[in-house]
Design an enzyme around this catalytic site. Structure first.
Site, PDB file in Angstrom:
ATOM      1  CG  HIS A  68      31.035 104.896  52.770  1.00 14.09           C
ATOM      2  ND1 HIS A  68      31.827 103.835  53.504  1.00 14.09           N
ATOM      3  CD2 HIS A  68      32.017 105.657  52.276  1.00 14.09           C
ATOM      4  CE1 HIS A  68      33.020 103.766  52.959  1.00 14.09           C
ATOM      5  NE2 HIS A  68      33.183 104.863  52.413  1.00 14.09           N
ATOM      6  CE  LYS A  86      42.765 100.865  48.606  1.00 13.02           C
ATOM      7  NZ  LYS A  86      41.624 101.910  48.996  1.00 13.02           N
ATOM      8  NE  ARG A 101      37.313 110.678  54.664  1.00 15.08           N
ATOM      9  CZ  ARG A 101      37.853 109.361  54.399  1.00 15.08           C
ATOM     10  NH1 ARG A 101      37.704 108.533  55.357  1.00 15.08           N
ATOM     11  NH2 ARG A 101      38.424 109.381  53.079  1.00 15.08           N
ATOM     12  CB  SER A 121      36.587 101.622  55.260  1.00 13.99           C
ATOM     13  OG  SER A 121      35.561 101.942  54.475  1.00 13.99           O
TER      14      SER A 121
HETATM   15  P1  ADP Z   1      38.252 105.029  47.935  1.00 16.25           P
HETATM   16  O1  ADP Z   1      38.882 103.583  48.063  1.00 16.25           O
HETATM   17  O2  ADP Z   1      37.685 104.923  46.606  1.00 16.25           O
HETATM   18  O3  ADP Z   1      38.465 106.220  48.582  1.00 16.25           O
HETATM   19  P2  ADP Z   1      36.315 104.786  49.905  1.00 16.25           P
HETATM   20  O4  ADP Z   1      35.252 103.510  50.496  1.00 16.25           O
HETATM   21  O5  ADP Z   1      37.376 104.889  51.106  1.00 16.25           O
HETATM   22  O6  ADP Z   1      36.809 104.478  48.641  1.00 16.25           O
HETATM   23  O7  ADP Z   1      35.564 105.929  49.910  1.00 16.25           O
HETATM   24  C1  ADP Z   1      34.572 106.325  48.872  1.00 16.25           C
HETATM   25  C2  ADP Z   1      34.243 107.959  48.733  1.00 16.25           C
HETATM   26  O8  ADP Z   1      33.636 108.003  50.212  1.00 16.25           O
HETATM   27  C3  ADP Z   1      35.364 108.733  48.804  1.00 16.25           C
HETATM   28  O9  ADP Z   1      34.918 110.036  48.220  1.00 16.25           O
HETATM   29  C4  ADP Z   1      35.636 109.020  50.358  1.00 16.25           C
HETATM   30  O10 ADP Z   1      36.288 110.589  50.601  1.00 16.25           O
HETATM   31  C5  ADP Z   1      34.221 109.093  50.980  1.00 16.25           C
HETATM   32  N1  ADP Z   1      34.399 108.953  52.300  1.00 16.25           N
HETATM   33  C6  ADP Z   1      34.717 107.884  53.099  1.00 16.25           C
HETATM   34  N2  ADP Z   1      34.299 108.018  54.456  1.00 16.25           N
HETATM   35  C7  ADP Z   1      33.729 109.284  54.695  1.00 16.25           C
HETATM   36  C8  ADP Z   1      33.149 110.123  55.486  1.00 16.25           C
HETATM   37  N3  ADP Z   1      33.246 109.459  57.054  1.00 16.25           N
HETATM   38  N4  ADP Z   1      32.420 110.962  55.237  1.00 16.25           N
HETATM   39  C9  ADP Z   1      32.483 111.434  54.112  1.00 16.25           C
HETATM   40  N5  ADP Z   1      32.824 111.128  52.861  1.00 16.25           N
HETATM   41  C10 ADP Z   1      33.632 109.762  53.213  1.00 16.25           C
END
Ligand code: ADP
Length: 171
Positions: free
Chosen positions: A17, A41, A90, A128
């Site tokens: 992130h 969630k 990703r 996460s």
């Molecule tokens: P959500 O519940 O909205 O998916 P996340 O916190 O999991 O929230 O992810 C927020 C954003 O960050 C999403 O666009 C996700 O694809 C991106 N993201 C999460 N992990 C990575 C990573 N390792 N590399 C690039 N983008 C990421």
């Protein structure tokens, strides 16, 4: 240059992130990180804990701010007079879902575009949920998280162990 909203759960915020945040901050006038109050969630960290951690780890970025939001993402974007939504990709598995959401958002708010930043290859596996799974089994999570967030995770799991211990004693 424009104002971007980077929305997500950030439960917890990972180095993946942070990489997206730093890269979009270079491209945009302002980046507003939108921490989703996601009622479907059960989060590990409360919204205010997530906001605080994001504020700390982005303190070096002058054009980045953190807010929480509930409801429709496009309403949050309009409220902040932002132009674009930033999301990270990703893998192909992210793409299908992200495309659907981006298209739905365009239908309900034609003035807002979504831009996608491809992951930094070194964080392409990182999510996460993976971090939480590793932490739940007491694995080493330091390579996945900014140090401050890793400390908060360790604290959270220690609290959980103490709580579970107390519950066992009560039974
Ligand atoms: P959500 O519940 O909205 O998916 P996340 O916190 O999991 O929230 O992810 C927020 C954003 O960050 C999403 O666009 C996700 O694809 C991106 N993201 C999460 N992990 C990575 C990573 N390792 N590399 C690039 N983008 C990421």
């Amino acid at each position: 240059m424009a104002i971007a909203v980077y929305p997500g759960s950030f439960d917890p915020v990972t180095l993946g992130h942070l990489d997206i945040i730093e890269r979009s901050a270079k491209m945009m006038d302002r980046v507003i990180i939108g921490v989703l109050k996601n009622y479907s969630k059960t989060p590990l960290f409360s919204v205010s804990e997530r906001v605080k951690m994001l504020e700390s780890i982005t303190a070096h970025l002058d054009n980045v701010e953190v807010q929480s939001f509930g409801g429709l993402l496009v309403d949050f974007v309009h409220m902040n007079h932002a132009d674009v939504i930033v999301r990270g990709l990703r893998a192909v598995s992210d793409f299908e879902y992200e495309l659907q959401i981006a298209q739905a958002n365009r239908v309900i708010a034609a003035d807002i575009d979504t831009i996608f930043l491809t992951t930094n290859i070194k964080y392409s596996y990182l999510s996460s949920s993976i971090v939480k799974e590793v932490a739940a089994f007491d694995g080493n999570i330091d390579a996945f998280l900014p140090p401050l967030v890793a400390d908060e995770m360790h604290k959270k799991f220690r609290e959980q162990i103490v709580r579970e211990g107390k519950e066992k004693i009560k039974r």
